[in-house]
Design an enzyme around this catalytic site. Structure first.
Site, PDB file in Angstrom:
ATOM      1  N   GLU A   1      -7.831  -2.088   5.685  1.00 21.99           N
ATOM      2  CA  GLU A   1      -7.658  -2.703   7.006  1.00 21.99           C
ATOM      3  C   GLU A   1      -6.474  -3.658   7.013  1.00 21.99           C
ATOM      4  O   GLU A   1      -5.960  -4.046   5.971  1.00 21.99           O
ATOM      5  CB  GLU A   1      -8.926  -3.456   7.413  1.00 21.99           C
TER       6      GLU A   1
ATOM      7  N   GLY B   1      -6.072  -6.817   0.951  1.00 18.99           N
ATOM      8  CA  GLY B   1      -6.504  -5.824   1.931  1.00 18.99           C
ATOM      9  C   GLY B   1      -5.604  -4.604   1.855  1.00 18.99           C
ATOM     10  O   GLY B   1      -5.116  -4.245   0.779  1.00 18.99           O
ATOM     11  N   GLU B   2      -5.404  -3.932   2.992  1.00 23.28           N
ATOM     12  CA  GLU B   2      -4.501  -2.777   3.077  1.00 23.28           C
ATOM     13  C   GLU B   2      -4.975  -1.585   2.261  1.00 23.28           C
ATOM     14  O   GLU B   2      -4.188  -0.664   2.005  1.00 23.28           O
ATOM     15  CB  GLU B   2      -3.079  -3.127   2.608  1.00 23.28           C
ATOM     16  N   ALA B   3      -6.205  -1.552   1.778  1.00 25.23           N
ATOM     17  CA  ALA B   3      -6.695  -0.507   0.871  1.00 25.23           C
ATOM     18  C   ALA B   3      -6.018  -0.575  -0.486  1.00 25.23           C
ATOM     19  O   ALA B   3      -6.032   0.403  -1.245  1.00 25.23           O
ATOM     20  CB  ALA B   3      -6.520   0.886   1.477  1.00 25.23           C
TER      21      ALA B   3
ATOM     22  N   ILE C   1       0.818  -1.210   0.000  1.00 21.28           N
ATOM     23  CA  ILE C   1       0.000   0.000   0.000  1.00 21.28           C
ATOM     24  C   ILE C   1       0.852   1.260   0.000  1.00 21.28           C
ATOM     25  O   ILE C   1       0.436   2.297  -0.538  1.00 21.28           O
ATOM     26  CB  ILE C   1      -0.978   0.008   1.202  1.00 21.28           C
TER      27      ILE C   1
END
Length: 368
Positions: A173, A334-336, A115
């Site tokens: 998240e 995840g992680e945006a 990210i």
């Protein structure tokens, strides 16, 4: 890495109890339709056939309507990641140890995660928020994941993390075990069995996924009676308080969710209250904010789903929420990550709308 930002909260946090939170989730401001009408008028004059840019045109309407700007902009893009730990991990639902959550938070802060690279590419500012200092929730197979006070505190953490000066919020998240919580919430909100929602998460094999489904079934059975709405808990008759399953959405979030999921709910609610459009990430993020859609018609209208992840259940959940993903790249990180990847797409939409010449300016003949 992109700079770690400071944040200024919305004017006030409008809840100190579940009843107050419920009221904040149901009294939502709407989009500025007059701005959208102005955007549509300009769109009709640009040098292209009507509708030929497809969803790019809709994205411009969406951005401008929520920003309340006839010329939408993406100067201040914020990526906000919430991290949390889950007591249900002790049930063996993840092949990774729980201390990876803290290690990944450190990796984010040092600029070494995916990210960080994606946020830089998207020209976005990145902030990571460890919720409840990464203290695990309770194991929700035997107890509510969060007490009412802890749940509200996590929602407030997310609400207060949203900067007021923001053109676009990208949510994500990090939390070992959180796909189990997301799958349990999806089942609690929309029905079905654990096997309908459980996926590989961070790399489970087929027996691991089957075990994860059984853990979700155990949790649903344990909490079913307590998730039924009542006038005492919701302030409204039970017949009008639940979602498709009949369960109270906030009780589903409190009992089956997690601290970072509650923070995502709070951040999405804050963005709605101050008029910030939101890009949602994958399965966990989508499940976390789903209660808003059940508590108020159009509760997620200020959001767009950045992508459809490879996690089992995400496509089904997106369909339940009528969210059409912008991208489908097989992501399950995840992680945006998906939200950050969609930012250049929005930049392209804004650039076309604001930079293209009109038929009159270009001296191009219009349609006869």
């Amino acid at each position: 890495m992109p700079p770690i930002s400071s944040s200024s909260p919305p004017p006030s946090v409008p809840f100190s109890s579940l009843a107050a939170l419920r009221a904040a989730c149901t009294a939502l401001p709407g989009v500025d339709t007059s701005v959208q009408q102005g955007i549509a008028v300009r769109e009709a004059t640009l040098t292209k056939p009507a509708g030929s840019l497809g969803r790019l045109e809709e994205l411009t309407l969406w951005l401008g309507g929520w920003q309340k700007r006839i010329h939408p902009r993406l100067e201040a893009v914020q990526v906000l990641i919430f991290a949390g730990n889950h007591g249900v991990v002790q049930q063996g639902v993840s092949p990774w140890p729980q201390d990876v959550t803290a290690q990944m938070v450190q990796n984010f802060e040092q600029g070494g995660a995916a990210i960080n690279q994606l946020a830089r590419t998207a020209q976005a500012t990145l902030r990571v928020v460890p919720v409840q200092n990464l203290t695990p929730t309770a194991d929700f197979t035997t107890a509510p994941a969060m007490t009412e006070a802890a749940f509200l505190e996590a929602v407030r953490t997310g609400y207060e993390a949203v900067p007021q000066e923001c053109d676009l919020l990208c949510l994500g998240e990090m939390g070992i075990g959180n796909t189990t919580a997301a799958a349990a919430m999806a089942a609690g909100l929309f029905g079905g069995h654990g096997a309908d929602w459980a996926g590989r998460g961070t790399g489970l094999d087929a027996p691991g996924v089957a075990h994860k489904a059984l853990v979700i079934e155990t949790a649903l059975a344990h909490h079913a009676a307590q998730m039924l709405p009542s006038e005492k808990t919701t302030g409204m008759p039970a017949s009008g308080a639940g979602g498709p399953t009949g369960f109270d959405p906030l009780e589903v979030a409190r009992r089956l969710g997690g601290y970072e999921l509650a923070a995502l709910l709070g951040a999405t609610l804050a963005a709605r209250h101050v008029g910030i459009p939101v890009l949602l990430d994958g399965f966990v993020c989508t499940a976390a904010v789903a209660p808003l859609a059940q508590l108020a018609a159009g509760g997620l209208d200020h959001t767009r789903l950045s992508h459809c992840s490879a996690e089992a259940g995400h496509a089904r959940l997106a369909e339940k929420l009528a969210l059409a993903p912008l991208l489908d790249l097989g992501l399950r990180l995840g992680e945006a990550s998906g939200a950050a990847l969609a930012v250049p797409l929005l930049r392209a939409a804004v650039a076309c709308h604001t930079g293209m010449a009109t038929f009159a300016q270009a001296a191009v003949s219009g349609r006869t």
